[in-house]
Scaffold this motif. Sequence first.
Motif, mmCIF file in Angstrom:
data_model
loop_
_atom_site.group_PDB
_atom_site.id
_atom_site.type_symbol
_atom_site.label_atom_id
_atom_site.label_comp_id
_atom_site.label_asym_id
_atom_site.label_seq_id
_atom_site.Cartn_x
_atom_site.Cartn_y
_atom_site.Cartn_z
ATOM 1 N N ARG A 65 59.838 106.207 -65.968
ATOM 2 C CA ARG A 65 59.463 104.680 -66.529
ATOM 3 C C ARG A 65 60.476 103.850 -65.334
ATOM 4 O O ARG A 65 61.431 103.973 -64.546
ATOM 5 C CB ARG A 65 60.479 104.421 -67.694
ATOM 6 N N GLY A 66 59.644 102.807 -65.043
ATOM 7 C CA GLY A 66 60.192 101.844 -63.884
ATOM 8 C C GLY A 66 59.860 102.451 -62.466
ATOM 9 O O GLY A 66 60.172 101.719 -61.488
ATOM 10 N N LYS A 67 59.099 103.498 -62.319
ATOM 11 C CA LYS A 67 58.994 104.071 -60.946
ATOM 12 C C LYS A 67 57.498 104.160 -60.704
ATOM 13 O O LYS A 67 56.654 104.267 -61.554
ATOM 14 C CB LYS A 67 59.512 105.381 -60.871
ATOM 15 N N PRO A 68 57.106 104.251 -59.401
ATOM 16 C CA PRO A 68 55.791 104.295 -59.054
ATOM 17 C C PRO A 68 55.230 105.770 -59.283
ATOM 18 O O PRO A 68 55.644 106.734 -58.740
ATOM 19 C CB PRO A 68 55.837 103.819 -57.462
ATOM 20 N N VAL A 69 54.312 105.915 -60.200
ATOM 21 C CA VAL A 69 53.565 107.068 -60.494
ATOM 22 C C VAL A 69 52.007 107.027 -60.323
ATOM 23 O O VAL A 69 51.255 106.150 -60.480
ATOM 24 C CB VAL A 69 53.893 107.222 -61.937
ATOM 25 N N ALA A 70 51.866 108.132 -59.727
ATOM 26 C CA ALA A 70 50.151 108.700 -59.643
ATOM 27 C C ALA A 70 49.772 109.520 -60.393
ATOM 28 O O ALA A 70 50.533 110.629 -60.193
ATOM 29 C CB ALA A 70 50.034 108.644 -58.200
ATOM 30 N N VAL A 71 48.888 109.539 -61.233
ATOM 31 C CA VAL A 71 48.389 110.808 -61.948
ATOM 32 C C VAL A 71 47.257 111.277 -61.135
ATOM 33 O O VAL A 71 46.322 110.789 -60.801
ATOM 34 C CB VAL A 71 47.905 110.359 -63.544
ATOM 35 N N GLY A 72 47.251 112.676 -60.782
ATOM 36 C CA GLY A 72 46.451 113.352 -60.157
ATOM 37 C C GLY A 72 46.631 113.233 -58.587
ATOM 38 O O GLY A 72 47.360 112.349 -58.171
ATOM 39 N N GLY A 73 45.966 113.859 -57.813
ATOM 40 C CA GLY A 73 46.323 113.948 -56.551
ATOM 41 C C GLY A 73 47.607 114.447 -55.821
ATOM 42 O O GLY A 73 48.308 114.906 -56.801
ATOM 43 N N SER A 74 47.725 114.364 -54.752
ATOM 44 C CA SER A 74 48.993 114.969 -54.164
ATOM 45 C C SER A 74 49.324 114.593 -52.930
ATOM 46 O O SER A 74 48.190 113.739 -52.311
ATOM 47 C CB SER A 74 49.297 116.411 -54.037
ATOM 48 N N GLU A 75 50.114 114.586 -52.084
ATOM 49 C CA GLU A 75 50.430 113.926 -50.784
ATOM 50 C C GLU A 75 49.612 114.770 -49.646
ATOM 51 O O GLU A 75 49.436 114.377 -48.574
ATOM 52 C CB GLU A 75 52.113 113.982 -50.325
ATOM 53 N N ASN A 76 49.200 115.858 -50.058
ATOM 54 C CA ASN A 76 48.271 116.407 -49.303
ATOM 55 C C ASN A 76 46.729 116.643 -49.534
ATOM 56 O O ASN A 76 45.904 116.596 -48.916
ATOM 57 C CB ASN A 76 48.693 118.072 -49.050
ATOM 58 N N ARG A 77 46.548 116.477 -50.912
ATOM 59 C CA ARG A 77 45.046 116.703 -51.396
ATOM 60 C C ARG A 77 44.828 115.845 -52.465
ATOM 61 O O ARG A 77 45.677 115.183 -53.063
ATOM 62 C CB ARG A 77 44.922 118.275 -51.898
ATOM 63 N N GLY A 78 43.582 115.927 -53.051
ATOM 64 C CA GLY A 78 43.178 115.349 -54.415
ATOM 65 C C GLY A 78 42.830 113.863 -54.222
ATOM 66 O O GLY A 78 43.138 113.116 -53.380
#
Length: 360
Positions: A31-44
Motif C-alpha cells: 500500500r502506498g507503493k508503486p506496483v505493476a501487475v505483470g511484467g518484470s524488469e527483464n521481460r513481459g
Amino acid sequence: MSESSPNRKIIHIDMDAFYASVEQMDNPSLRGKPVAVGGSENRGVVAAASYEARKFGVRSAISGVMAKKNCPDIIFVSPRFDRYKEISTKIHKIFREYTDLVEPLSLDEAYLDVTQNKKGNPSASLLAEEIRLRIFKEVGLTASAGISVNKFVAKIASDYNKPNGQKTVNPEEVITFLEELPIRKFYGVGKVTTEKMYQLGIFTGVELKSKSLEFLEKHFGKAGGFYYNVVRGIHNSEVKSDRITKSVAAEHTFDINLSSEIFMIEQLENIANTLERRLKKHNISGKTVTLKIKYSDFTQQTRSKTLPYFIADKGLILETVKELLYQERMKNSVRLLGISLNNLNTEVKKAVVVQLKFSF
C-alpha cells in the motif's frame, strides 16, 4: 438531444486500478507503493499499475523494462486472475441488486441501465453513489462512475473524477459537454485517429461537429458516421445483459526469445490446449483462427485463416496455426505467441427494446 436518441439512465462503473488495488488490499506492505501487475524488469508486459506507479508514467501495455526505467522503485507482482475474478463476481453481484441490465466490459468495468431499477430510485447519480459505497464497504476497493443518457457519454464521464469519484452529465448538458471535450478523450478515438484529426483541424468536439457526414466518411470511412452521431449525443447502443463473446484467445510471453519454429510449435501446442479448455468451458466454437506473433523488437504481426466450418478442437486449431506459422519466414526472434478464435457461434438475434424518455 436528438429525438432519435432516447434518454436512458446509464451508469458506467470503473474500478480504480483494479488488479493493482487488489494486490495492495491483499498485501498491506504494498500500500502506498508503486506496483505493476505483470511484467518484470527483464521481460513481459505490464497488465495494470497502481496510481503511485502511474505518476511515473507506468501504464498497462508498456514493457516491464520501460516500467523499471520510468520508475526504478517499481514493485512487480505476478497477476492472480482467479483472485481478480473472485472479487469481480462479488462486485457484479452488487450491480445486479440494482438492475438486471448489466453489461460487463471486463472484470473491472460495466455498464448499468438504471432507467427502471430494482430500488425504485429515479436518481441515477444517487444510485451510482450508493453502489460505489457498497463496493468500498463490502469488497474494500474504490470505484469511479460516469452517469449520463447513453453508454458513450457515461464511459467518458467515469474517467473525469478518478480515483474514487463520479461525474454526471445531465441530458441538457450533453451537447455542451461533448463540444468542449478534447478529441483525444472521445471514447474510440485512439492515438492514430487523434493525430489524423489534428491534421484536419479537429481538436475538440465543436470542431468535429462542424464537419459534414460526407467529410468524416471520406476521411474515416464507416467510423465517420459514428463520430458524426456521437458528437451530437446520438448513441443508441443498448446495455446488453448477455454480452456476445466475439473472440476467445490465449497467449504466452517467453522468458527467452524463440528463434526456431520447432520450439514455437511446442509452445503453440500448450497455448492451443489452454484455448480449447476455454472454448469447451463455454461451449464456444469458431471459424477464424488467428496467430499472433510479437517479435523481440516489440513489433507485432497477425496471420488469420477462416475455415468453412466451426472448430473448437485443439488438434484442428493447431493444424491451422502451423499452416499460418509456416506461411512466411520469421523476421526476428519471437517473444510472444498467441492464438485466437473469432467468427464464433455466439451470434444471437437481439430483441428490439423501445425506451421511453424519463426525467433524469
